[in-house]
Design an enzyme around this catalytic site. Structure first.
Site, PDB file in Angstrom:
ATOM      1  N   LYS A  56      19.459  46.553  30.314  1.00  0.00           N
ATOM      2  CA  LYS A  56      19.525  45.319  29.523  1.00  0.00           C
ATOM      3  C   LYS A  56      20.870  45.270  28.796  1.00  0.00           C
ATOM      4  O   LYS A  56      21.246  46.211  28.091  1.00  0.00           O
ATOM      5  CB  LYS A  56      18.379  45.367  28.508  1.00  0.00           C
ATOM      6  CG  LYS A  56      17.782  44.034  28.173  1.00  0.00           C
ATOM      7  CD  LYS A  56      16.546  44.318  27.333  1.00  0.00           C
ATOM      8  CE  LYS A  56      15.890  43.076  26.863  1.00  0.00           C
ATOM      9  NZ  LYS A  56      14.862  43.383  25.866  1.00  0.00           N
TER      10      LYS A  56
HETATM   11  C1  E4P Z   1      12.640  40.893  25.158  1.00  0.00           C
HETATM   12  O1  E4P Z   1      13.274  41.305  26.071  1.00  0.00           O
HETATM   13  C2  E4P Z   1      13.191  40.531  23.838  1.00  0.00           C
HETATM   14  O2  E4P Z   1      13.937  41.574  23.326  1.00  0.00           O
HETATM   15  C3  E4P Z   1      12.082  40.132  22.925  1.00  0.00           C
HETATM   16  O3  E4P Z   1      11.198  39.291  23.622  1.00  0.00           O
HETATM   17  C4  E4P Z   1      12.545  39.535  21.608  1.00  0.00           C
HETATM   18  O4  E4P Z   1      11.418  39.044  20.925  1.00  0.00           O
HETATM   19  P1  E4P Z   1      11.427  38.675  19.363  1.00  0.00           P
HETATM   20  O5  E4P Z   1      12.188  37.418  19.176  1.00  0.00           O
HETATM   21  O6  E4P Z   1       9.976  38.522  19.026  1.00  0.00           O
HETATM   22  O7  E4P Z   1      12.061  39.848  18.666  1.00  0.00           O
END
Ligand code: E4P
Length: 218
Positions: free
Chosen positions: A83
């Site tokens: 990522k």
């Molecule tokens: C996923 O890959 C993201 O990091 C995550 O969904 C972020 O979610 P949040 O906005 O609830 O922190």
């Protein structure tokens, strides 16, 4: 549409895998900070539980640092996806990873043009954050609609992974719009199969069956 869990909690991942609905997992530094321990060990365990893609996030902000981290993550298991946050350096790292055959998930996508650039750089997945857009008064699902239709126009292979999901309606809308994946907290996954009428109906069926005095073997 594939269902991913957005967590680093092994027990939650095991439970969803037992339900037979888990296609992959996304983690990030915030989710990892909640469980602690060795990030490598957690990733290895998660990759064993789910055969699907498991996102491991880079925390460097320079290209060489991202490449070093991503190459390391890729050695942990064959289903690791690296990522990388959307940025100038992130795009460069994504294109280098693509050349090396390392799969990537471009995260922190908030605009359609960011989605377009990530696909051009060769990201395997992109993560538009719908909940955080809703939080600031924008329409997160509108972003999904725009990106899905643009990817279709040009046959991009990059998959749209709806992230920052807050509630079950986000999941319904993601599926209606043709998103490839939605990643969600365990709490939202639980909400997907719950309905008060299901609970009341089941209670009544069981009570009526009991009244018959029959057992399963009769
Ligand atoms: C996923 O890959 C993201 O990091 C995550 O969904 C972020 O979610 P949040 O906005 O609830 O922190």
């Amino acid at each position: 549409m594939k269902i991913f869990l957005d967590t680093a909690d092994i027990e939650e991942i095991r439970t969803a895998a037992r339900w037979g609905v888990l296609d992959g997992v996304t983690t990030n530094p915030t989710l990892y900070a909640k469980v602690g321990g060795s990030y490598d060990d957690i990733l290895k365990q998660v990759c064993k539980i789910t055969p699907g893609p498991v996102s491991a996030e880079c925390v460097s902000d320079d290209v060489d640092g991202m490449l070093e981290e991503g190459r390391h993550y890729a050695t942990l298991a064959p289903n690791i996806v690296v990522k990388v946050a959307m940025s100038e350096n992130g795009l460069e790292a994504i294109s280098r990873f693509a050349e090396e055959g390392i799969k990537t998930n471009c995260t922190l996508i908030f605009t359609t043009n960011q989605g377009l650039l990530a696909a051009k750089a060769g990201a395997s997945l992109i993560s538009p954050f719908v909940g955080r857009l809703d939080d600031v008064g924008e329409d997160g699902m509108e972003l999904i609609q725009e990106i899905v239709s643009i990817y279709e126009n040009y046959d991009f292979e990059t998959k749209v992974l709806v992230a920052s999901v807050r509630h079950p309606i986000h999941i319904v809308q993601s599926a209606q719009l043709g998103a490839d994946v939605a990643t969600m907290p365990f709490k939202v996954l639980e909400q997907l199969f719950k309905h008060p009428l299901t609970d009341v109906g089941l209670e009544r069926f069981l009570a009526d069956w009991k009244k018959t005095g029959k057992s399963f073997e009769d």
